[in-house]
Design a protein around this motif. Structure first.
Motif, PDB file in Angstrom:
ATOM      1  N   LEU A 124      48.645  51.513  53.388  1.00  0.00           N
ATOM      2  CA  LEU A 124      49.286  50.953  52.198  1.00  0.00           C
ATOM      3  C   LEU A 124      48.310  50.059  51.447  1.00  0.00           C
ATOM      4  CD1 LEU A 124      52.781  49.873  53.610  1.00  0.00           C
ATOM      5  CD2 LEU A 124      52.230  51.951  52.353  1.00  0.00           C
ATOM      6  N   SER A 125      48.310  50.139  50.141  1.00  0.00           N
ATOM      7  CA  SER A 125      47.448  49.299  49.313  1.00  0.00           C
ATOM      8  C   SER A 125      48.190  47.995  49.016  1.00  0.00           C
ATOM      9  CB  SER A 125      47.100  50.019  48.014  1.00  0.00           C
ATOM     10  OG  SER A 125      46.265  49.199  47.217  1.00  0.00           O
ATOM     11  N   LEU A 126      47.760  46.894  49.667  1.00  0.00           N
ATOM     12  CA  LEU A 126      48.444  45.607  49.527  1.00  0.00           C
ATOM     13  C   LEU A 126      47.456  44.508  49.154  1.00  0.00           C
ATOM     14  CD1 LEU A 126      50.765  45.692  52.683  1.00  0.00           C
ATOM     15  CD2 LEU A 126      51.312  46.403  50.358  1.00  0.00           C
ATOM     16  N   THR A 127      48.018  43.416  48.662  1.00  0.00           N
ATOM     17  CA  THR A 127      47.203  42.280  48.239  1.00  0.00           C
ATOM     18  C   THR A 127      47.490  41.078  49.121  1.00  0.00           C
ATOM     19  OG1 THR A 127      47.266  43.054  45.952  1.00  0.00           O
ATOM     20  CG2 THR A 127      46.628  40.766  46.311  1.00  0.00           C
ATOM     21  N   ARG A 128      46.426  40.420  49.549  1.00  0.00           N
ATOM     22  CA  ARG A 128      46.581  39.208  50.363  1.00  0.00           C
ATOM     23  C   ARG A 128      45.978  38.030  49.617  1.00  0.00           C
ATOM     24  NH1 ARG A 128      44.793  35.776  54.478  1.00  0.00           N
ATOM     25  NH2 ARG A 128      46.138  35.732  56.341  1.00  0.00           N
ATOM     26  N   ARG A 129      46.710  36.945  49.609  1.00  0.00           N
ATOM     27  CA  ARG A 129      46.227  35.766  48.902  1.00  0.00           C
ATOM     28  C   ARG A 129      44.993  35.185  49.580  1.00  0.00           C
ATOM     29  NH1 ARG A 129      50.274  30.825  48.029  1.00  0.00           N
ATOM     30  NH2 ARG A 129      51.257  32.359  46.661  1.00  0.00           N
ATOM     31  N   LYS A 130      43.999  34.819  48.790  1.00  0.00           N
ATOM     32  CA  LYS A 130      42.799  34.166  49.316  1.00  0.00           C
ATOM     33  C   LYS A 130      43.134  32.720  49.674  1.00  0.00           C
ATOM     34  CE  LYS A 130      37.955  33.191  48.158  1.00  0.00           C
ATOM     35  NZ  LYS A 130      36.917  33.288  47.100  1.00  0.00           N
ATOM     36  N   VAL A 131      42.750  32.306  50.870  1.00  0.00           N
ATOM     37  CA  VAL A 131      43.066  30.954  51.337  1.00  0.00           C
ATOM     38  C   VAL A 131      41.903  30.022  51.024  1.00  0.00           C
ATOM     39  CG1 VAL A 131      43.545  29.517  53.354  1.00  0.00           C
ATOM     40  CG2 VAL A 131      44.615  31.776  53.130  1.00  0.00           C
ATOM     41  N   GLU A 132      42.178  29.026  50.203  1.00  0.00           N
ATOM     42  CA  GLU A 132      41.167  28.024  49.839  1.00  0.00           C
ATOM     43  C   GLU A 132      41.808  26.642  49.888  1.00  0.00           C
ATOM     44  OE1 GLU A 132      38.243  30.156  46.665  1.00  0.00           O
ATOM     45  OE2 GLU A 132      40.238  29.633  45.930  1.00  0.00           O
ATOM     46  N   VAL A 422      51.394  48.662  60.851  1.00  0.00           N
ATOM     47  CA  VAL A 422      51.305  48.893  59.399  1.00  0.00           C
ATOM     48  C   VAL A 422      50.317  47.920  58.765  1.00  0.00           C
ATOM     49  CG1 VAL A 422      52.582  48.769  57.217  1.00  0.00           C
ATOM     50  CG2 VAL A 422      53.631  49.846  59.214  1.00  0.00           C
ATOM     51  N   ILE A 423      50.418  46.626  59.146  1.00  0.00           N
ATOM     52  CA  ILE A 423      49.523  45.599  58.596  1.00  0.00           C
ATOM     53  C   ILE A 423      48.073  45.893  58.956  1.00  0.00           C
ATOM     54  CG2 ILE A 423      48.898  43.151  58.683  1.00  0.00           C
ATOM     55  CD1 ILE A 423      51.493  43.612  57.203  1.00  0.00           C
ATOM     56  N   ASP A 424      47.838  46.310  60.204  1.00  0.00           N
ATOM     57  CA  ASP A 424      46.474  46.584  60.653  1.00  0.00           C
ATOM     58  C   ASP A 424      45.834  47.736  59.896  1.00  0.00           C
ATOM     59  OD1 ASP A 424      46.674  44.548  62.476  1.00  0.00           O
ATOM     60  OD2 ASP A 424      47.170  45.845  64.176  1.00  0.00           O
ATOM     61  N   GLN A 425      46.641  48.635  59.340  1.00  0.00           N
ATOM     62  CA  GLN A 425      46.117  49.809  58.640  1.00  0.00           C
ATOM     63  C   GLN A 425      46.140  49.659  57.119  1.00  0.00           C
ATOM     64  OE1 GLN A 425      48.488  53.050  60.145  1.00  0.00           O
ATOM     65  NE2 GLN A 425      47.462  53.079  62.130  1.00  0.00           N
ATOM     66  N   VAL A 426      46.415  48.433  56.652  1.00  0.00           N
ATOM     67  CA  VAL A 426      46.530  48.197  55.207  1.00  0.00           C
ATOM     68  C   VAL A 426      45.171  48.304  54.518  1.00  0.00           C
ATOM     69  CG1 VAL A 426      46.817  46.281  53.573  1.00  0.00           C
ATOM     70  CG2 VAL A 426      48.640  46.842  55.169  1.00  0.00           C
ATOM     71  N   ASP A 427      45.180  48.879  53.309  1.00  0.00           N
ATOM     72  CA  ASP A 427      44.016  48.859  52.420  1.00  0.00           C
ATOM     73  C   ASP A 427      44.100  47.542  51.642  1.00  0.00           C
ATOM     74  OD1 ASP A 427      41.930  49.326  50.691  1.00  0.00           O
ATOM     75  OD2 ASP A 427      43.020  50.757  49.440  1.00  0.00           O
ATOM     76  N   MET A 428      43.341  46.525  52.125  1.00  0.00           N
ATOM     77  CA  MET A 428      43.543  45.150  51.677  1.00  0.00           C
ATOM     78  C   MET A 428      42.737  44.796  50.430  1.00  0.00           C
ATOM     79  SD  MET A 428      45.231  42.472  53.027  1.00  0.00           S
ATOM     80  CE  MET A 428      45.084  42.625  54.801  1.00  0.00           C
ATOM     81  N   LYS A 429      43.402  44.066  49.520  1.00  0.00           N
ATOM     82  CA  LYS A 429      42.729  43.462  48.380  1.00  0.00           C
ATOM     83  C   LYS A 429      43.025  41.968  48.426  1.00  0.00           C
ATOM     84  CE  LYS A 429      43.175  47.554  45.427  1.00  0.00           C
ATOM     85  NZ  LYS A 429      43.765  48.121  44.187  1.00  0.00           N
ATOM     86  N   ILE A 430      42.020  41.161  48.097  1.00  0.00           N
ATOM     87  CA  ILE A 430      42.174  39.713  48.138  1.00  0.00           C
ATOM     88  C   ILE A 430      42.322  39.188  46.722  1.00  0.00           C
ATOM     89  CG2 ILE A 430      41.164  37.525  48.876  1.00  0.00           C
ATOM     90  CD1 ILE A 430      41.874  39.325  51.190  1.00  0.00           C
ATOM     91  N   GLU A 431      43.357  38.342  46.519  1.00  0.00           N
ATOM     92  CA  GLU A 431      43.530  37.735  45.184  1.00  0.00           C
ATOM     93  C   GLU A 431      43.343  36.225  45.288  1.00  0.00           C
ATOM     94  OE1 GLU A 431      47.397  38.228  43.545  1.00  0.00           O
ATOM     95  OE2 GLU A 431      48.375  36.955  45.023  1.00  0.00           O
ATOM     96  N   GLU A 432      43.022  35.607  44.168  1.00  0.00           N
ATOM     97  CA  GLU A 432      42.806  34.169  44.134  1.00  0.00           C
ATOM     98  C   GLU A 432      44.117  33.440  44.382  1.00  0.00           C
ATOM     99  OE1 GLU A 432      39.849  32.602  43.836  1.00  0.00           O
ATOM    100  OE2 GLU A 432      38.956  34.602  43.887  1.00  0.00           O
ATOM    101  N   ASN A 433      43.999  32.230  44.947  1.00  0.00           N
ATOM    102  CA  ASN A 433      45.177  31.409  45.199  1.00  0.00           C
ATOM    103  C   ASN A 433      45.826  31.030  43.883  1.00  0.00           C
ATOM    104  OD1 ASN A 433      47.050  29.538  46.051  1.00  0.00           O
ATOM    105  ND2 ASN A 433      45.686  28.631  47.573  1.00  0.00           N
ATOM    106  N   LYS A 434      47.146  31.309  43.752  1.00  0.00           N
ATOM    107  CA  LYS A 434      47.849  31.016  42.503  1.00  0.00           C
ATOM    108  C   LYS A 434      48.364  29.585  42.435  1.00  0.00           C
ATOM    109  CE  LYS A 434      49.435  35.744  41.743  1.00  0.00           C
ATOM    110  NZ  LYS A 434      50.620  36.624  41.617  1.00  0.00           N
ATOM    111  N   GLY A 435      48.157  28.869  43.525  1.00  0.00           N
ATOM    112  CA  GLY A 435      48.588  27.482  43.512  1.00  0.00           C
ATOM    113  C   GLY A 435      49.827  27.252  44.344  1.00  0.00           C
ATOM    114  N   GLU A 436      50.069  25.977  44.614  1.00  0.00           N
ATOM    115  CA  GLU A 436      51.182  25.610  45.486  1.00  0.00           C
ATOM    116  C   GLU A 436      52.506  25.843  44.787  1.00  0.00           C
ATOM    117  OE1 GLU A 436      51.625  21.965  48.221  1.00  0.00           O
ATOM    118  OE2 GLU A 436      49.684  21.755  47.253  1.00  0.00           O
ATOM    119  N   GLY A 437      53.526  26.174  45.580  1.00  0.00           N
ATOM    120  CA  GLY A 437      54.877  26.273  45.053  1.00  0.00           C
ATOM    121  C   GLY A 437      55.271  27.644  44.590  1.00  0.00           C
ATOM    122  N   GLU A 438      54.321  28.588  44.462  1.00  0.00           N
ATOM    123  CA  GLU A 438      54.667  29.932  44.033  1.00  0.00           C
ATOM    124  C   GLU A 438      55.124  30.756  45.216  1.00  0.00           C
ATOM    125  OE1 GLU A 438      52.074  31.971  41.473  1.00  0.00           O
ATOM    126  OE2 GLU A 438      51.527  30.213  40.300  1.00  0.00           O
TER     127      GLU A 438
END
Length: 445
Positions: A124-132, A422-438
């Motif tokens: 699955l093509s999914l997006t994971r938030r970048k942790v900063e 399922v998570i282990d087989q994900v096609d991962m994309k990393i996105e920038e942190n959108k900020g707290e509270g979202e």
């Protein structure tokens, strides 16, 4: 035991069951023994009444009925397990043959779990938030810790300002009657905090140490004590002391006060790690939720309404039980929230349908991938669950390592393994942190 499964309609089957005569005869013998312990017939001791005498007094049909009532549930569960059927509702039983010396034959019409047609669950093509974690965020958290170690010191200022802490004496009257709730000595207040009577906080601003003042306060409809609502009280305020919060410096001594840290840099690194760990968990939960949403989108399931209704009613019973433990009532609780029982059901139903679909999909993935859970895993999970109880830990552990309890844990662990696969087989994309509270409304997965 012989079983056969016939499709009746969508998500409904008929399980035809034939119990061998010797097993049914054993059930009848148990019925005779049970009845012999209860029935009183002149000339026979309790428990020693022969079968033919019981037949004469009660009738053979009664004995057969008693045997069926006691044995049928177990026969049904055995037939379900053998046939591989997964019921989601109570069965409708129809007896076809029930005679001593012959097979017991019955039909069980029951609604079953629906078929799950999965389009895709791998890659699955999914997006994971970048942790900063920024330096500013670390500073903000350090300031919170600093506040906890603050000391109150006598202020050098003679007049009260917002943010000051004051020591006051209060005396309140409604007419000539003293208001007991309005009497206090050496009462500490934070001016401007909004935690106290608004008029008193406002009156304190500008007062000098040692000064007294009288004010009138009218109690509004939101006051907790109905007997004073709408009445005016006269408050006499005596200001005794003005204090200010003194924050400790952010240095190595402060770090050692907070915990086992030798330097402020060690404390700062610890705070950064704590924030980062929390963000990692949040990012992982978001990823899991997105994976479940995508799985639901990629699956065709005709979910029986009874599966949703059962889950909803279970949650309502659980909520009602929790409220009763706190001495509250469900109807009154709903009134305070401005909700009805039907609105609660509708809210729960939306969540329940998602959970039912999720569970059915994960069950199917576990089946396709031939995932397994061993006894040790069941025991470890049972131990974790039992540790949540203060009183009956051993009873809980025993329940969850046997029969139904063990099956519940096993199925839960299989679902967790399926989702992790399922998570282990994900096609991962990393996105920038959108900020707290979202994304605060991420659902549990």
């Amino acid at each position: 035991m012989k079983t056969a499964v016939e499709d009746v309609e969508k998500n409904k089957v008929r399980v035809v069951v034939e119990v061998p005569p010797e097993r049914f005869d054993r059930a009848i013998s148990k019925a005779y023994a049970s009845i012999a312990q209860k029935v009183r017939i002149p000339g026979f001791r309790k428990g020693k009444v022969p079968a033919r005498i019981i037949d004469i007094n009660l009738g053979k049909e009664y004995i057969i009925k008693e045997a069926i009532e006691k044995a049928l549930p177990d026969f049904y569960l055995e037939a379900v397990a053998k046939s591989g059927v997964r019921p989601v509702d109570k069965p409708q039983i129809t007896l076809k043959q029930a005679e001593q010396g012959k097979p017991l034959i019955f039909d069980a019409m029951v609604q079953v779990e629906p078929q799950v047609k999965l389009k895709q669950y791998q890659g699955l093509s999914l997006t994971r938030r970048k942790v900063e974690v920024s330096n500013e965020e670390v500073d903000t958290q350090l300031a919170v810790i600093q506040e906890r170690f603050a000391q109150l010191e006598i202020s050098s200022k003679d007049k009260v300002e917002k943010g000051h802490y004051v020591l006051v004496d209060l005396d309140a009257h409604i007419g000539q009657a003293r208001l007991e709730d309005g009497l206090a000595q050496d009462y500490l207040m934070e001016v401007g905090s909004g935690k106290h009577v608004r008029e008193i906080e406002e009156a304190l601003v500008g007062m000098e140490r040692g000064q007294s003042k009288e004010i009138e306060v009218e109690f509004g409809p939101d006051h907790p004590h109905q007997k004073v609502v709408g009445k005016k009280a006269t408050f006499k305020i005596g200001l005794k002391e003005i204090k200010e919060k003194s924050l400790p410096p952010l240095d190595d001594d402060f770090a050692s006060q907070v915990g086992e840290f030798n330097t402020i840099d060690e404390l700062r690194a610890f705070v950064r790690d704590q924030i980062s760990s929390g963000r990692e968990r949040e990012a992982q939960n978001l990823l899991r939720a997105e994976a479940v949403d995508r799985l639901i989108e990629n699956a065709e399931i005709d979910v029986p309404l009874v599966m949703i209704a059962d889950k909803v009613e279970g949650w309502i019973r659980e909520l009602s039980s929790d409220l009763e433990k706190r001495g509250e009532d469900l109807e009154k609780f709903l009134q305070t929230k401005g909700r009805t029982r039907e609105q609660l059901r509708a809210d729960y139903a939306r969540r329940a349908e998602r959970e039912v679909r999720r569970d059915l999909i994960l069950d199917r993935i576990a089946e396709l991938e031939k995932l397994e859970v061993d006894e040790q895993e069941v025991k470890e999970e049972a131990r974790k669950i039992s540790q949540t109880s203060e009183d009956n830990r051993e009873q809980l552990y025993e329940y969850y390592t046997k029969d139904i309890g063990s099956a519940i844990i096993r199925r839960g662990l299989l679902r967790e393994k399926a989702l992790q696969l399922v998570i282990d087989q994900v096609d991962m994309k990393i996105e920038e942190n959108k900020g707290e509270g979202e994304n605060e409304d991420v659902q549990d997965v």
